[in-house]
Design a protein around this motif. Sequence first.
Motif, PDB file in Angstrom:
ATOM      1  N   THR A 256     -81.572  -9.433 -27.463  1.00 10.32           N
ATOM      2  CA  THR A 256     -81.978  -8.137 -26.802  1.00 10.32           C
ATOM      3  C   THR A 256     -80.097  -7.532 -26.388  1.00 10.32           C
ATOM      4  OG1 THR A 256     -83.680  -7.934 -26.193  1.00 10.32           O
ATOM      5  CG2 THR A 256     -82.589  -6.609 -24.913  1.00 10.32           C
ATOM      6  N   SER A 257     -79.830  -7.052 -26.728  1.00  9.14           N
ATOM      7  CA  SER A 257     -77.942  -6.559 -26.024  1.00  9.14           C
ATOM      8  C   SER A 257     -77.794  -4.787 -25.799  1.00  9.14           C
ATOM      9  CB  SER A 257     -77.292  -7.068 -27.215  1.00  9.14           C
ATOM     10  OG  SER A 257     -77.700  -6.438 -28.542  1.00  9.14           O
ATOM     11  N   PRO A 258     -78.954  -4.429 -25.601  1.00 10.11           N
ATOM     12  CA  PRO A 258     -79.239  -2.542 -24.863  1.00 10.11           C
ATOM     13  C   PRO A 258     -77.715  -2.238 -24.963  1.00 10.11           C
ATOM     14  CG  PRO A 258     -79.626  -3.502 -22.592  1.00 10.11           C
ATOM     15  CD  PRO A 258     -79.127  -5.021 -23.961  1.00 10.11           C
ATOM     16  N   GLU A 259     -76.876  -1.195 -25.214  1.00  8.64           N
ATOM     17  CA  GLU A 259     -75.361  -0.650 -25.173  1.00  8.64           C
ATOM     18  C   GLU A 259     -75.428  -0.014 -23.302  1.00  8.64           C
ATOM     19  OE1 GLU A 259     -73.139   3.552 -26.949  1.00  8.64           O
ATOM     20  OE2 GLU A 259     -74.325   2.210 -28.277  1.00  8.64           O
ATOM     21  N   CYS A 260     -74.664  -0.192 -23.427  1.00  6.62           N
ATOM     22  CA  CYS A 260     -74.155   0.105 -21.288  1.00  6.62           C
ATOM     23  C   CYS A 260     -72.846   1.720 -21.884  1.00  6.62           C
ATOM     24  CB  CYS A 260     -73.669  -0.782 -20.686  1.00  6.62           C
ATOM     25  SG  CYS A 260     -74.984  -2.193 -20.646  1.00  6.62           S
TER      26      CYS A 260
ATOM     27  N   LEU B 189     -74.516  -3.970 -14.214  1.00  7.79           N
ATOM     28  CA  LEU B 189     -74.561  -4.327 -13.269  1.00  7.79           C
ATOM     29  C   LEU B 189     -76.338  -3.878 -13.066  1.00  7.79           C
ATOM     30  CD1 LEU B 189     -74.188  -5.356 -10.666  1.00  7.79           C
ATOM     31  CD2 LEU B 189     -73.763  -3.681  -9.308  1.00  7.79           C
ATOM     32  N   ARG B 190     -76.632  -3.073 -13.616  1.00  7.14           N
ATOM     33  CA  ARG B 190     -78.029  -3.307 -13.186  1.00  7.14           C
ATOM     34  C   ARG B 190     -78.887  -3.876 -14.430  1.00  7.14           C
ATOM     35  NH1 ARG B 190     -81.815  -1.165 -16.629  1.00  7.14           N
ATOM     36  NH2 ARG B 190     -80.651  -0.292 -17.914  1.00  7.14           N
ATOM     37  N   LEU B 191     -78.517  -4.530 -15.887  1.00  3.17           N
ATOM     38  CA  LEU B 191     -79.121  -5.652 -16.786  1.00  3.17           C
ATOM     39  C   LEU B 191     -78.846  -6.862 -16.137  1.00  3.17           C
ATOM     40  CD1 LEU B 191     -77.436  -3.512 -19.622  1.00  3.17           C
ATOM     41  CD2 LEU B 191     -79.987  -4.497 -18.579  1.00  3.17           C
ATOM     42  N   TYR B 192     -77.660  -6.426 -15.366  1.00  6.84           N
ATOM     43  CA  TYR B 192     -77.432  -7.630 -14.681  1.00  6.84           C
ATOM     44  C   TYR B 192     -78.741  -8.479 -13.989  1.00  6.84           C
ATOM     45  CZ  TYR B 192     -75.593 -11.432 -11.569  1.00  6.84           C
ATOM     46  OH  TYR B 192     -75.127 -12.399 -11.099  1.00  6.84           O
ATOM     47  N   ARG B 193     -78.651  -7.174 -13.053  1.00  8.48           N
ATOM     48  CA  ARG B 193     -79.543  -7.031 -11.856  1.00  8.48           C
ATOM     49  C   ARG B 193     -81.796  -8.066 -12.734  1.00  8.48           C
ATOM     50  NH1 ARG B 193     -77.330  -3.269  -8.753  1.00  8.48           N
ATOM     51  NH2 ARG B 193     -75.334  -4.673  -7.229  1.00  8.48           N
ATOM     52  N   GLN B 194     -81.226  -7.011 -13.270  1.00  9.71           N
ATOM     53  CA  GLN B 194     -82.664  -7.308 -14.198  1.00  9.71           C
ATOM     54  C   GLN B 194     -83.230  -8.608 -15.093  1.00  9.71           C
ATOM     55  OE1 GLN B 194     -83.391  -4.593 -17.517  1.00  9.71           O
ATOM     56  NE2 GLN B 194     -84.680  -5.869 -18.326  1.00  9.71           N
ATOM     57  N   GLY B 195     -81.955  -9.242 -15.363  1.00  7.86           N
ATOM     58  CA  GLY B 195     -81.789 -10.465 -15.773  1.00  7.86           C
ATOM     59  C   GLY B 195     -82.322 -11.657 -14.918  1.00  7.86           C
ATOM     60  N   VAL B 196     -80.906 -11.472 -13.697  1.00  9.58           N
ATOM     61  CA  VAL B 196     -81.225 -12.254 -12.759  1.00  9.58           C
ATOM     62  C   VAL B 196     -82.255 -12.948 -12.291  1.00  9.58           C
ATOM     63  CG1 VAL B 196     -80.796 -12.872 -10.156  1.00  9.58           C
ATOM     64  CG2 VAL B 196     -78.690 -11.903 -12.530  1.00  9.58           C
ATOM     65  N   GLN B 197     -83.554 -11.375 -12.028  1.00 11.73           N
ATOM     66  CA  GLN B 197     -84.755 -11.571 -11.538  1.00 11.73           C
ATOM     67  C   GLN B 197     -85.459 -12.541 -12.780  1.00 11.73           C
ATOM     68  OE1 GLN B 197     -86.201 -10.253  -8.458  1.00 11.73           O
ATOM     69  NE2 GLN B 197     -83.872  -9.764  -8.297  1.00 11.73           N
TER      70      GLN B 197
ATOM     71  N   THR C 254     -67.699   0.764 -27.634  1.00 10.83           N
ATOM     72  CA  THR C 254     -69.168   0.360 -27.358  1.00 10.83           C
ATOM     73  C   THR C 254     -69.402  -0.470 -26.800  1.00 10.83           C
ATOM     74  OG1 THR C 254     -70.285   1.668 -29.116  1.00 10.83           O
ATOM     75  CG2 THR C 254     -71.604   0.335 -27.867  1.00 10.83           C
ATOM     76  N   VAL C 255     -69.928  -0.606 -25.513  1.00  6.96           N
ATOM     77  CA  VAL C 255     -70.109  -2.089 -25.249  1.00  6.96           C
ATOM     78  C   VAL C 255     -71.881  -2.293 -25.187  1.00  6.96           C
ATOM     79  CG1 VAL C 255     -70.447  -3.422 -22.511  1.00  6.96           C
ATOM     80  CG2 VAL C 255     -68.531  -1.561 -22.842  1.00  6.96           C
ATOM     81  N   ARG C 256     -71.661  -3.499 -24.799  1.00  3.56           N
ATOM     82  CA  ARG C 256     -73.313  -3.703 -25.350  1.00  3.56           C
ATOM     83  C   ARG C 256     -73.507  -5.265 -24.377  1.00  3.56           C
ATOM     84  NH1 ARG C 256     -76.514  -1.806 -28.861  1.00  3.56           N
ATOM     85  NH2 ARG C 256     -76.066  -0.885 -29.837  1.00  3.56           N
ATOM     86  N   CYS C 257     -74.796  -5.375 -23.360  1.00  2.00           N
ATOM     87  CA  CYS C 257     -74.786  -6.370 -22.585  1.00  2.00           C
ATOM     88  C   CYS C 257     -75.788  -7.433 -23.250  1.00  2.00           C
ATOM     89  CB  CYS C 257     -75.080  -6.158 -21.329  1.00  2.00           C
ATOM     90  SG  CYS C 257     -73.627  -4.991 -20.443  1.00  2.00           S
ATOM     91  N   SER C 258     -75.708  -8.833 -22.888  1.00  2.85           N
ATOM     92  CA  SER C 258     -76.970 -10.137 -23.381  1.00  2.85           C
ATOM     93  C   SER C 258     -77.221 -11.085 -22.211  1.00  2.85           C
ATOM     94  CB  SER C 258     -76.796  -9.751 -24.944  1.00  2.85           C
ATOM     95  OG  SER C 258     -75.363 -11.047 -25.093  1.00  2.85           O
ATOM     96  N   PHE C 259     -78.068 -11.224 -22.273  1.00  2.00           N
ATOM     97  CA  PHE C 259     -78.649 -12.072 -20.233  1.00  2.00           C
ATOM     98  C   PHE C 259     -79.359 -13.234 -21.231  1.00  2.00           C
ATOM     99  CE2 PHE C 259     -78.825 -11.668 -16.010  1.00  2.00           C
ATOM    100  CZ  PHE C 259     -78.020 -13.861 -15.836  1.00  2.00           C
ATOM    101  N   LEU C 260     -79.163 -14.173 -21.426  1.00  2.00           N
ATOM    102  CA  LEU C 260     -79.657 -15.345 -21.875  1.00  2.00           C
ATOM    103  C   LEU C 260     -79.729 -16.895 -21.290  1.00  2.00           C
ATOM    104  CD1 LEU C 260     -78.609 -18.188 -23.771  1.00  2.00           C
ATOM    105  CD2 LEU C 260     -78.067 -16.501 -25.734  1.00  2.00           C
ATOM    106  N   GLN C 261     -80.858 -17.753 -21.111  1.00  2.00           N
ATOM    107  CA  GLN C 261     -80.681 -18.806 -20.155  1.00  2.00           C
ATOM    108  C   GLN C 261     -80.877 -19.891 -21.476  1.00  2.00           C
ATOM    109  OE1 GLN C 261     -83.136 -18.817 -17.016  1.00  2.00           O
ATOM    110  NE2 GLN C 261     -82.916 -20.611 -15.832  1.00  2.00           N
ATOM    111  N   ILE C 262     -80.643 -20.790 -21.308  1.00  2.00           N
ATOM    112  CA  ILE C 262     -80.692 -22.251 -21.184  1.00  2.00           C
ATOM    113  C   ILE C 262     -81.885 -22.886 -20.814  1.00  2.00           C
ATOM    114  CG2 ILE C 262     -80.064 -24.350 -22.466  1.00  2.00           C
ATOM    115  CD1 ILE C 262     -77.440 -22.874 -22.978  1.00  2.00           C
TER     116      ILE C 262
ATOM    117  N   LEU D 280     -83.539 -12.994 -21.324  1.00  2.00           N
ATOM    118  CA  LEU D 280     -83.580 -12.244 -20.065  1.00  2.00           C
ATOM    119  C   LEU D 280     -83.268 -11.356 -19.465  1.00  2.00           C
ATOM    120  CD1 LEU D 280     -81.748 -14.806 -17.683  1.00  2.00           C
ATOM    121  CD2 LEU D 280     -83.888 -15.027 -18.432  1.00  2.00           C
ATOM    122  N   LEU D 281     -83.020 -10.077 -20.704  1.00  2.00           N
ATOM    123  CA  LEU D 281     -83.065  -9.145 -21.107  1.00  2.00           C
ATOM    124  C   LEU D 281     -84.105  -8.444 -21.707  1.00  2.00           C
ATOM    125  CD1 LEU D 281     -79.381  -7.769 -21.085  1.00  2.00           C
ATOM    126  CD2 LEU D 281     -80.548  -8.450 -19.069  1.00  2.00           C
ATOM    127  N   ASP D 282     -85.228  -8.596 -21.920  1.00  2.00           N
ATOM    128  CA  ASP D 282     -86.140  -8.499 -22.818  1.00  2.00           C
ATOM    129  C   ASP D 282     -87.315  -8.650 -22.024  1.00  2.00           C
ATOM    130  OD1 ASP D 282     -88.315  -8.333 -24.527  1.00  2.00           O
ATOM    131  OD2 ASP D 282     -88.385  -9.621 -26.142  1.00  2.00           O
TER     132      ASP D 282
END
Length: 86
Positions: A62-66, A73-81, A2-10, A18-20
């Motif tokens: 937030t750490s959804p399963e990919c 990559l879609r989650l990464y782009r969402q976080g960048v936005q 299982t792979v989970r992604c999370s993306f946060l910013q300080i 950034l994924l919520d």
Amino acid sequence: ATVRCSFLQIYNEQLFDLLDPNAAGLHQAAQQQQTQGRSTGFRGGLKLRWSQASEFYVDHLTSPECQDAEEALRLYRQGVQCKIMA
């Protein structure tokens, strides 16, 4: 496996998920406070914690399963936005 992604910013000493999708307002409030150069009393963000297993973690991150690389990559782009840029 299982792979989970999370993306946060300080940003401005605060942690932002950034994924919520529900946290977009927090990002905007922090950015507005910074660009106006004044304190609006805004206090937001997530909490950095220390676990009994002797490791750091971010509470309520937030750490959804990919299912595949495209979804990651879609989650990464969402976080960048959602990133706050000074």
